[in-house]
Design a protein around this motif. Structure first.
Motif, PDB file in Angstrom:
ATOM      1  N   ASP A  31       0.809  -1.211   0.000  1.00  0.00           N
ATOM      2  CA  ASP A  31       0.000   0.000   0.000  1.00  0.00           C
ATOM      3  C   ASP A  31       0.848   1.269   0.000  1.00  0.00           C
ATOM      4  N   SER A  32       2.163   1.118   0.062  1.00  0.00           N
ATOM      5  CA  SER A  32       3.072   2.248  -0.124  1.00  0.00           C
ATOM      6  C   SER A  32       3.532   2.333  -1.571  1.00  0.00           C
ATOM      7  N   GLY A  33       3.002   1.459  -2.413  1.00  0.00           N
ATOM      8  CA  GLY A  33       3.318   1.475  -3.832  1.00  0.00           C
ATOM      9  C   GLY A  33       4.490   0.625  -4.236  1.00  0.00           C
ATOM     10  N   LEU A  34       4.975  -0.228  -3.314  1.00  0.00           N
ATOM     11  CA  LEU A  34       6.121  -1.071  -3.642  1.00  0.00           C
ATOM     12  C   LEU A  34       5.652  -2.430  -4.140  1.00  0.00           C
ATOM     13  N   PRO A  35       6.339  -2.987  -5.140  1.00  0.00           N
ATOM     14  CA  PRO A  35       5.941  -4.287  -5.681  1.00  0.00           C
ATOM     15  C   PRO A  35       6.281  -5.418  -4.733  1.00  0.00           C
ATOM     16  N   GLN A  77      17.796   0.197  -9.670  1.00  0.00           N
ATOM     17  CA  GLN A  77      16.388   0.066 -10.069  1.00  0.00           C
ATOM     18  C   GLN A  77      15.493  -0.096  -8.848  1.00  0.00           C
ATOM     19  N   ILE A  78      15.918  -0.947  -7.925  1.00  0.00           N
ATOM     20  CA  ILE A  78      15.151  -1.148  -6.696  1.00  0.00           C
ATOM     21  C   ILE A  78      15.072   0.158  -5.908  1.00  0.00           C
ATOM     22  N   GLU A  79      16.197   0.861  -5.820  1.00  0.00           N
ATOM     23  CA  GLU A  79      16.228   2.109  -5.053  1.00  0.00           C
ATOM     24  C   GLU A  79      15.299   3.158  -5.648  1.00  0.00           C
ATOM     25  N   ARG A  80      15.221   3.252  -6.967  1.00  0.00           N
ATOM     26  CA  ARG A  80      14.311   4.217  -7.592  1.00  0.00           C
ATOM     27  C   ARG A  80      12.866   3.907  -7.231  1.00  0.00           C
ATOM     28  N   THR A  81      12.561   2.614  -7.133  1.00  0.00           N
ATOM     29  CA  THR A  81      11.202   2.212  -6.764  1.00  0.00           C
ATOM     30  C   THR A  81      10.899   2.576  -5.316  1.00  0.00           C
ATOM     31  N   CYS A  82      11.888   2.387  -4.440  1.00  0.00           N
ATOM     32  CA  CYS A  82      11.688   2.633  -3.002  1.00  0.00           C
ATOM     33  C   CYS A  82      11.795   4.101  -2.613  1.00  0.00           C
ATOM     34  N   ARG A  83      12.458   4.907  -3.443  1.00  0.00           N
ATOM     35  CA  ARG A  83      12.916   6.241  -3.040  1.00  0.00           C
ATOM     36  C   ARG A  83      11.801   7.119  -2.475  1.00  0.00           C
ATOM     37  N   ASP A  84      10.681   7.180  -3.152  1.00  0.00           N
ATOM     38  CA  ASP A  84       9.617   8.098  -2.745  1.00  0.00           C
ATOM     39  C   ASP A  84       8.515   7.418  -1.931  1.00  0.00           C
ATOM     40  N   ALA A  85       8.735   6.164  -1.564  1.00  0.00           N
ATOM     41  CA  ALA A  85       7.718   5.443  -0.794  1.00  0.00           C
ATOM     42  C   ALA A  85       7.634   6.008   0.621  1.00  0.00           C
ATOM     43  N   ARG A  86       6.451   6.014   1.165  1.00  0.00           N
ATOM     44  CA  ARG A  86       6.215   6.489   2.518  1.00  0.00           C
ATOM     45  C   ARG A  86       5.465   5.422   3.309  1.00  0.00           C
ATOM     46  N   PRO A  87       5.632   5.387   4.614  1.00  0.00           N
ATOM     47  CA  PRO A  87       4.914   4.388   5.417  1.00  0.00           C
ATOM     48  C   PRO A  87       3.405   4.495   5.212  1.00  0.00           C
ATOM     49  N   ASN A  88       2.753   3.352   5.158  1.00  0.00           N
ATOM     50  CA  ASN A  88       1.291   3.327   5.064  1.00  0.00           C
ATOM     51  C   ASN A  88       0.708   3.017   6.442  1.00  0.00           C
ATOM     52  N   ARG A  89      -0.607   2.831   6.495  1.00  0.00           N
ATOM     53  CA  ARG A  89      -1.259   2.651   7.794  1.00  0.00           C
ATOM     54  C   ARG A  89      -0.792   1.388   8.506  1.00  0.00           C
ATOM     55  N   ALA A  90      -0.356   0.391   7.768  1.00  0.00           N
ATOM     56  CA  ALA A  90       0.137  -0.820   8.426  1.00  0.00           C
ATOM     57  C   ALA A  90       1.387  -0.507   9.238  1.00  0.00           C
ATOM     58  N   HIS A  91       2.349   0.184   8.615  1.00  0.00           N
ATOM     59  CA  HIS A  91       3.556   0.581   9.339  1.00  0.00           C
ATOM     60  C   HIS A  91       3.209   1.495  10.515  1.00  0.00           C
ATOM     61  N   GLN A  92       2.297   2.420  10.275  1.00  0.00           N
ATOM     62  CA  GLN A  92       1.953   3.413  11.292  1.00  0.00           C
ATOM     63  C   GLN A  92       1.255   2.797  12.492  1.00  0.00           C
ATOM     64  N   HIS A 115       9.476   0.852   8.235  1.00  0.00           N
ATOM     65  CA  HIS A 115       9.112   0.675   9.648  1.00  0.00           C
ATOM     66  C   HIS A 115       9.791   1.736  10.511  1.00  0.00           C
ATOM     67  N   ARG A 116      11.053   1.998  10.247  1.00  0.00           N
ATOM     68  CA  ARG A 116      11.758   3.026  11.015  1.00  0.00           C
ATOM     69  C   ARG A 116      11.197   4.411  10.720  1.00  0.00           C
ATOM     70  N   GLN A 117      10.869   4.678   9.448  1.00  0.00           N
ATOM     71  CA  GLN A 117      10.272   5.966   9.102  1.00  0.00           C
ATOM     72  C   GLN A 117       8.962   6.187   9.835  1.00  0.00           C
ATOM     73  N   ALA A 118       8.205   5.112  10.040  1.00  0.00           N
ATOM     74  CA  ALA A 118       6.915   5.217  10.725  1.00  0.00           C
ATOM     75  C   ALA A 118       7.073   5.467  12.219  1.00  0.00           C
ATOM     76  N   GLY A 119       8.250   5.166  12.758  1.00  0.00           N
ATOM     77  CA  GLY A 119       8.493   5.432  14.171  1.00  0.00           C
ATOM     78  C   GLY A 119       8.764   4.216  15.023  1.00  0.00           C
ATOM     79  N   SER A 120       8.780   3.021  14.440  1.00  0.00           N
ATOM     80  CA  SER A 120       9.123   1.837  15.217  1.00  0.00           C
ATOM     81  C   SER A 120      10.598   1.900  15.595  1.00  0.00           C
ATOM     82  N   SER A 121      10.904   1.570  16.848  1.00  0.00           N
ATOM     83  CA  SER A 121      12.286   1.695  17.320  1.00  0.00           C
ATOM     84  C   SER A 121      13.016   0.361  17.398  1.00  0.00           C
ATOM     85  N   ASP A 122      12.300  -0.721  17.654  1.00  0.00           N
ATOM     86  CA  ASP A 122      12.933  -2.036  17.782  1.00  0.00           C
ATOM     87  C   ASP A 122      12.669  -2.820  16.500  1.00  0.00           C
ATOM     88  N   VAL A 123      13.486  -2.552  15.490  1.00  0.00           N
ATOM     89  CA  VAL A 123      13.297  -3.142  14.162  1.00  0.00           C
ATOM     90  C   VAL A 123      14.503  -4.001  13.822  1.00  0.00           C
TER      91      VAL A 123
END
Length: 253
Positions: A31-35, A77-92, A115-123
């Motif tokens: 749901d963050s747009g990643l395949p 290629q993988i990095e370009r796909t991930c670059r603009d992704a943001r955490p979705n409600r599952a991560h949040q 997960h870290r972007q969303a604020g989880s600390s023990d990842v």
């Protein structure tokens, strides 16, 4: 039991849980747009690369050392796909549970850092993190926002050796420190173990769920499909991760 009743039952147990382990795979980032298909973290679905290799060969440790330009091409290629992704409600929601006071550990196969972007600390990032780079010779390491400004394959600014992402490529060993961290989490005795968005094909991903089932610990699988751990889940929710975790959060509130 229908989905609503299953959600009610899971939310009731989750409200009382003191320690929870979440095992996550590519499906949680969908749901963050990643395949969710092939490659490190999901990306590639062709049979062979332009160079005539399987993606597993192109994204392998031996290829990185023999032909780093090939491995870096597909890492980029993988990095370009991930670059603009943001955490979705599952991560949040997982991060919100931690902020709510639950001791949450996330054991993830994903290298997107969401997960870290969303604020989880023990990842526990068992496959590493794509934007964390390090030198293959000296102690140089750095965190980058993107690969767009890198000359590929990049050279270390200190010793001019090859720089690589701190990720586990095909054919490489899992990081010992992260595996020990997982074992400490299991030794602490989680009250619930969730498997979310992972095919559970790797033993180190499936075994914590099987162990929890044997120990009488509540197991929950959130996955639209059936996986090897499905028969061992006390509760199965065959829906997407973001919608399911949001529904659980609303029940907890």
């Amino acid at each position: 039991m229908d989905t609503a009743a299953t959600l009610d039952a899971v939310a009731e147990e989750l409200a009382e849980a003191r320690r929870v382990l979440f095992i996550t795979g590519a499906g949680i980032s969908a749901d963050s747009g990643l395949p969710t298909y092939r490659g490190v973290g999901g990306l590639y679905e062709e049979d062979l690369t332009a160079e005539g290799f399987s993606i597993e060969e192109a994204l392998s440790g031996p290829m990185l050392h023999q032909h780093p330009q090939i491995t870096w091409k597909y890492l980029a290629q993988i990095e370009r796909t991930c670059r603009d992704a943001r955490p979705n409600r599952a991560h949040q929601v997982i991060a919100d549970l931690e902020r709510r006071g639950t001791a949450v550990t996330v054991f993830t196969q994903n290298i997107d850092g969401l997960h870290r972007q969303a604020g989880s600390s023990d990842v526990i990032e068992i496959h590493g993190r794509l934007h964390h780079l390090h030198c293959t010779r000296c102690s140089y390491e750095t965190e980058v926002d993107s690969f767009s400004d890198l000359e590929l394959p990049p050279a270390c600014p200190r010793c001019n050796a090859l720089v690589r992402p701190r990720v586990v490529l095909f054919g490489e060993s899992l990081p010992q420190m992260e595996m020990e961290q997982l074992l400490r989490t299991l030794d602490a005795g989680p009250d619930m173990v969730f498997s979310i968005g992972t095919s559970s094909l790797f033993p180190y991903v499936a075994e914590p769920v099987l162990w929890a089932s044997e120990q009488g610990i509540t197991t929950v699988e959130i996955n639209p499909g059936t996986t090897p751990v499905s028969p061992f889940a006390d509760h199965r929710i065959t829906q997407g991760a973001a919608a399911t975790l949001e529904a659980l959060w609303q029940r907890l509130r």
